[in-house]
Design a protein around this motif. Structure first.
Motif, mmCIF file in Angstrom:
data_model
loop_
_atom_site.group_PDB
_atom_site.id
_atom_site.type_symbol
_atom_site.label_atom_id
_atom_site.label_comp_id
_atom_site.label_asym_id
_atom_site.label_seq_id
_atom_site.Cartn_x
_atom_site.Cartn_y
_atom_site.Cartn_z
ATOM 1 N N LEU A 18 -5.983 0.190 -10.844
ATOM 2 C CA LEU A 18 -6.545 1.307 -10.379
ATOM 3 C C LEU A 18 -5.450 2.846 -11.675
ATOM 4 C CD1 LEU A 18 -7.685 3.356 -8.706
ATOM 5 C CD2 LEU A 18 -5.756 2.831 -7.353
ATOM 6 N N ASP A 75 0.852 -1.453 0.429
ATOM 7 C CA ASP A 75 0.107 -0.209 0.287
ATOM 8 C C ASP A 75 0.720 1.129 0.233
ATOM 9 O OD1 ASP A 75 0.835 -0.910 2.823
ATOM 10 O OD2 ASP A 75 -0.396 1.351 2.999
ATOM 11 N N ILE A 112 -4.845 4.957 -1.503
ATOM 12 C CA ILE A 112 -4.440 3.554 -1.195
ATOM 13 C C ILE A 112 -4.099 2.721 0.065
ATOM 14 C CG2 ILE A 112 -2.887 1.668 -2.462
ATOM 15 C CD1 ILE A 112 -3.692 5.261 -4.005
ATOM 16 N N ILE A 147 -4.485 0.471 2.813
ATOM 17 C CA ILE A 147 -5.625 -0.931 2.787
ATOM 18 C C ILE A 147 -4.237 -1.525 2.975
ATOM 19 C CG2 ILE A 147 -6.569 -1.359 0.830
ATOM 20 C CD1 ILE A 147 -8.051 0.694 1.282
ATOM 21 N N ARG A 152 -12.661 2.724 -0.406
ATOM 22 C CA ARG A 152 -11.911 4.083 -0.302
ATOM 23 C C ARG A 152 -12.549 4.789 -1.121
ATOM 24 N NH1 ARG A 152 -7.648 4.815 1.529
ATOM 25 N NH2 ARG A 152 -7.269 3.117 3.789
ATOM 26 N N ARG A 161 -11.967 -3.259 -0.298
ATOM 27 C CA ARG A 161 -11.903 -2.057 0.462
ATOM 28 C C ARG A 161 -11.122 -1.578 -0.514
ATOM 29 N NH1 ARG A 161 -10.796 -3.633 5.910
ATOM 30 N NH2 ARG A 161 -10.752 -5.431 6.916
ATOM 31 N N GLN A 162 -10.651 -1.635 -1.172
ATOM 32 C CA GLN A 162 -9.713 -0.371 -2.428
ATOM 33 C C GLN A 162 -11.502 0.069 -2.725
ATOM 34 O OE1 GLN A 162 -7.188 0.931 -3.128
ATOM 35 N NE2 GLN A 162 -8.496 2.528 -2.907
ATOM 36 N N THR A 193 -9.696 -7.363 -0.583
ATOM 37 C CA THR A 193 -8.184 -5.758 -1.252
ATOM 38 C C THR A 193 -8.980 -5.273 -2.500
ATOM 39 O OG1 THR A 193 -6.401 -7.302 -0.746
ATOM 40 C CG2 THR A 193 -6.744 -5.100 -2.183
#
Length: 213
Positions: A134, A79, A144, A147, A161, A157-158, A154
């Protein structure tokens, strides 16, 4: 005006793709990782990026990275390393990894041709729960940083965010990351004409004693 970044590490035995051993040797796993990186670099070289950057952890850069700026990775977890890359960039930036050699110019073309004012980010899930791509219109490492990486949540969660920051996210196709030998076979089947597929096929040719090369 879009920067393209590939994040990669030097393909040394025992340092990359260790989950391919067995059935592959550590040397074969490193060779296959190098083929994956080469296919990735060649695919993205045709994209109309304003800058092409290889965010690299290692010493000897691959020949396929000719024409890429080399950006050494910072120390820390994944991260932190991803965040530092985005903090380095000052215009719309798309970052991909080296584990999806089936990536093509066409797959990433929307980031370069379809990035309208109402899209703040592009996101590509990996089918193991992570993400392979991304892109941020306004690069910000804090989107980022923190995370948890290399988990089956993952990617979720990203994405959470990004959305929590109020970003409108567009999606790229879900791809298979090469982690296991089954993944390798899947990806070779999707992109049978690549260096990766050829390298895998050569490694699985039976030798005279009944084992693979």
């Amino acid at each position: 005006m879009t920067i393209l970044v590939v994040i990669a590490k030097e393909c040394l035995p025992g340092r990359v793709k260790t989950r391919l051993h067995p059935p592959l040797s550590l040397a074969q796993a490193a060779e296959l990782a190098a083929a994956s990186l080469d296919d990735t670099l060649r695919a993205v070289s045709a994209l109309p990026a304003t800058r092409r950057i290889l965010a690299f952890d290692g010493v000897a850069t691959p020949s396929a990275a000719a024409g890429f700026e080399i950006l050494p990775q910072v120390d820390g977890g994944l991260d932190e390393r991803l965040a530092a890359i985005f903090d380095h960039c000052d215009e719309p930036t798309v970052l991909i990894g080296m584990d999806t050699p089936q990536v093509s110019t066409a797959l990433l073309e929307p980031v370069f041709t379809g990035w309208t004012d109402d899209i703040d980010a592009w996101f590509g899930f990996a089918d193991d729960g992570g993400f392979w791509a991304l892109a941020l219109a306004e690069p910000d490492g804090d989107l980022i940083r923190g995370i948890p990486m290399s988990r089956d949540d993952t990617g979720a969660r990203q994405l959470d965010r990004l959305r929590a920051a109020g970003l409108h996210v567009a999606f790229l196709p879900t791809l298979t990351d090469v982690d296991t030998i089954d993944d390798a076979h899947t990806v070779a089947g999707v992109a049978p004409d690549g260096t990766f597929a050829a390298a895998l096929a050569a490694m699985l040719v039976p030798s005279g004693n009944g084992t693979t090369r």
